[in-house]
Design an enzyme around this catalytic site. Sequence first.
Site, PDB file in Angstrom:
ATOM      1  N   TYR A   1      61.499  -0.216  51.326  1.00 21.98           N
ATOM      2  CA  TYR A   1      60.459   0.730  51.792  1.00 21.98           C
ATOM      3  C   TYR A   1      61.076   2.107  52.074  1.00 21.98           C
ATOM      4  O   TYR A   1      60.558   3.137  51.632  1.00 21.98           O
ATOM      5  CB  TYR A   1      59.786   0.155  53.035  1.00 21.98           C
TER       6      TYR A   1
ATOM      7  N   LYS B   1      60.178   5.568  50.032  1.00 24.04           N
ATOM      8  CA  LYS B   1      59.574   6.719  50.713  1.00 24.04           C
ATOM      9  C   LYS B   1      60.515   7.933  50.675  1.00 24.04           C
ATOM     10  O   LYS B   1      60.064   9.074  50.596  1.00 24.04           O
ATOM     11  CB  LYS B   1      59.202   6.360  52.155  1.00 24.04           C
TER      12      LYS B   1
HETATM   13  P1  NAP Z   1      47.424  -1.073  54.335  1.00 18.45           P
HETATM   14  O1  NAP Z   1      46.404  -1.226  55.401  1.00 18.45           O
HETATM   15  O2  NAP Z   1      48.288  -2.232  53.997  1.00 18.45           O
HETATM   16  O3  NAP Z   1      46.678  -0.544  53.014  1.00 18.45           O
HETATM   17  C1  NAP Z   1      47.417  -0.346  51.825  1.00 18.45           C
HETATM   18  C2  NAP Z   1      46.460   0.013  50.713  1.00 18.45           C
HETATM   19  O4  NAP Z   1      47.224   0.192  49.503  1.00 18.45           O
HETATM   20  C3  NAP Z   1      45.446  -1.074  50.415  1.00 18.45           C
HETATM   21  O5  NAP Z   1      44.219  -0.477  50.029  1.00 18.45           O
HETATM   22  C4  NAP Z   1      46.046  -1.813  49.228  1.00 18.45           C
HETATM   23  O6  NAP Z   1      45.034  -2.487  48.487  1.00 18.45           O
HETATM   24  C5  NAP Z   1      46.678  -0.626  48.479  1.00 18.45           C
HETATM   25  N1  NAP Z   1      47.724  -1.003  47.540  1.00 18.45           N
HETATM   26  C6  NAP Z   1      48.865  -1.691  47.796  1.00 18.45           C
HETATM   27  N2  NAP Z   1      49.564  -1.835  46.659  1.00 18.45           N
HETATM   28  C7  NAP Z   1      48.839  -1.243  45.675  1.00 18.45           C
HETATM   29  C8  NAP Z   1      49.032  -1.092  44.275  1.00 18.45           C
HETATM   30  N3  NAP Z   1      50.109  -1.593  43.641  1.00 18.45           N
HETATM   31  N4  NAP Z   1      48.095  -0.419  43.565  1.00 18.45           N
HETATM   32  C9  NAP Z   1      46.989   0.074  44.170  1.00 18.45           C
HETATM   33  N5  NAP Z   1      46.763  -0.028  45.486  1.00 18.45           N
HETATM   34  C10 NAP Z   1      47.677  -0.697  46.230  1.00 18.45           C
HETATM   35  O7  NAP Z   1      48.433   0.126  54.674  1.00 18.45           O
HETATM   36  P2  NAP Z   1      48.218   1.505  55.465  1.00 18.45           P
HETATM   37  O8  NAP Z   1      48.869   1.367  56.761  1.00 18.45           O
HETATM   38  O9  NAP Z   1      46.818   1.974  55.375  1.00 18.45           O
HETATM   39  O10 NAP Z   1      49.167   2.429  54.575  1.00 18.45           O
HETATM   40  C11 NAP Z   1      48.700   3.504  53.787  1.00 18.45           C
HETATM   41  C12 NAP Z   1      49.876   4.415  53.471  1.00 18.45           C
HETATM   42  O11 NAP Z   1      50.411   4.925  54.691  1.00 18.45           O
HETATM   43  C13 NAP Z   1      51.039   3.695  52.770  1.00 18.45           C
HETATM   44  O12 NAP Z   1      51.583   4.536  51.790  1.00 18.45           O
HETATM   45  C14 NAP Z   1      52.032   3.466  53.890  1.00 18.45           C
HETATM   46  O13 NAP Z   1      53.341   3.341  53.414  1.00 18.45           O
HETATM   47  C15 NAP Z   1      51.819   4.720  54.699  1.00 18.45           C
HETATM   48  N6  NAP Z   1      52.287   4.611  56.089  1.00 18.45           N
HETATM   49  C16 NAP Z   1      51.718   3.703  56.932  1.00 18.45           C
HETATM   50  C17 NAP Z   1      52.184   3.619  58.239  1.00 18.45           C
HETATM   51  C18 NAP Z   1      51.596   2.639  59.229  1.00 18.45           C
HETATM   52  O14 NAP Z   1      52.040   2.624  60.373  1.00 18.45           O
HETATM   53  N7  NAP Z   1      50.601   1.842  58.860  1.00 18.45           N
HETATM   54  C19 NAP Z   1      53.208   4.467  58.677  1.00 18.45           C
HETATM   55  C20 NAP Z   1      53.756   5.389  57.798  1.00 18.45           C
HETATM   56  C21 NAP Z   1      53.280   5.463  56.497  1.00 18.45           C
HETATM   57  P3  NAP Z   1      45.345  -3.759  47.530  1.00 18.45           P
HETATM   58  O15 NAP Z   1      46.241  -4.671  48.311  1.00 18.45           O
HETATM   59  O16 NAP Z   1      43.998  -4.312  47.196  1.00 18.45           O
HETATM   60  O17 NAP Z   1      46.010  -3.185  46.327  1.00 18.45           O
END
Ligand code: NAP
Length: 253
Positions: A156, A160
Amino acid sequence: MTSLQGKVALVTGASRGLGEGVARALAKAGAGVMLVSRSGEASAAVAREIAGAGGRAEAMGCDVADYAGVERAVSAARQRFGRLDILVNNAGVIEPIAELVSSDPAAWADSIRINLIGAYNAVRAVLPGMVEAGGGTIVNVSSGAAYRPLEGWSAYCSGKAGLAMMTRAIVLETPDRGLRVFGFSPGTIDTDMQVKIRASGVNMISQIPRENLTPVEHAVRGLVYLCDGAAADDLIGQDVALRDEAFRKRIGL
Ligand code: NAP
């Protein structure tokens, strides 16, 4: 009325979490939205709700790791809405959570294929059209993990970190093209991804109690601010962090 009225956005990873929130907010502000995730049905359910509330939304099943699929989604967005102004490059996965020494090579590569190559695929697919149109906005969803190694997250963090460099590379290569390109670190937000992180018990992030996580709505507000008009133009090229106090003030947090 915001500058998003009449604009069109492609949001990857829009079936839940941050991507879902951003898709809903952009549609509410008047943008047409193409939602994609691997689960087309989950994105379609969100799109139906947006449309039911009077917004413009379409959904497609698409794995961002598959360039041909991403191209199809970009074409579908342009066909359906007639233009494409904004890419929210948000799809991401936390897996595999494992020490590098015992990590599964296939799972490690899959992580890079989604978090880095998937993000590249989306940028590569939208960029020629944006350059031809004389402008566009790209927000690559970044993370503090781009700058700080965390135990068990080598895939990860590496993905990133690569994405943060790609943001800078796009900016370097596309001066004077009307492009607005940002990274955006949402902080630790209360989504399914954090559920998986807590369940792993690995590293300090997994120890953050749910009640201390940032509400998704705050991250949505920050991301939409970057998409909306010229107010954020002085931040172009930066990896903007939601936890930055000056930025929080700007978006009213
Ligand atoms: P999440 O709730 O797990 O949602 C992830 C989304 O990405 C889901 O809609 C998933 O849908 C989709 N996805 C995963 N793999 C994919 C693929 N190969 N192709 C198309 N879609 C895909 O995560 P989140 O927390 O909302 O994260 C969103 C972004 O924020 C990510 O880039 C994450 O790294 C970043 N982020 C999150 C946090 C945190 O604390 N949550 C912190 C820093 C950065 P499907 O599984 O149906 O594909």
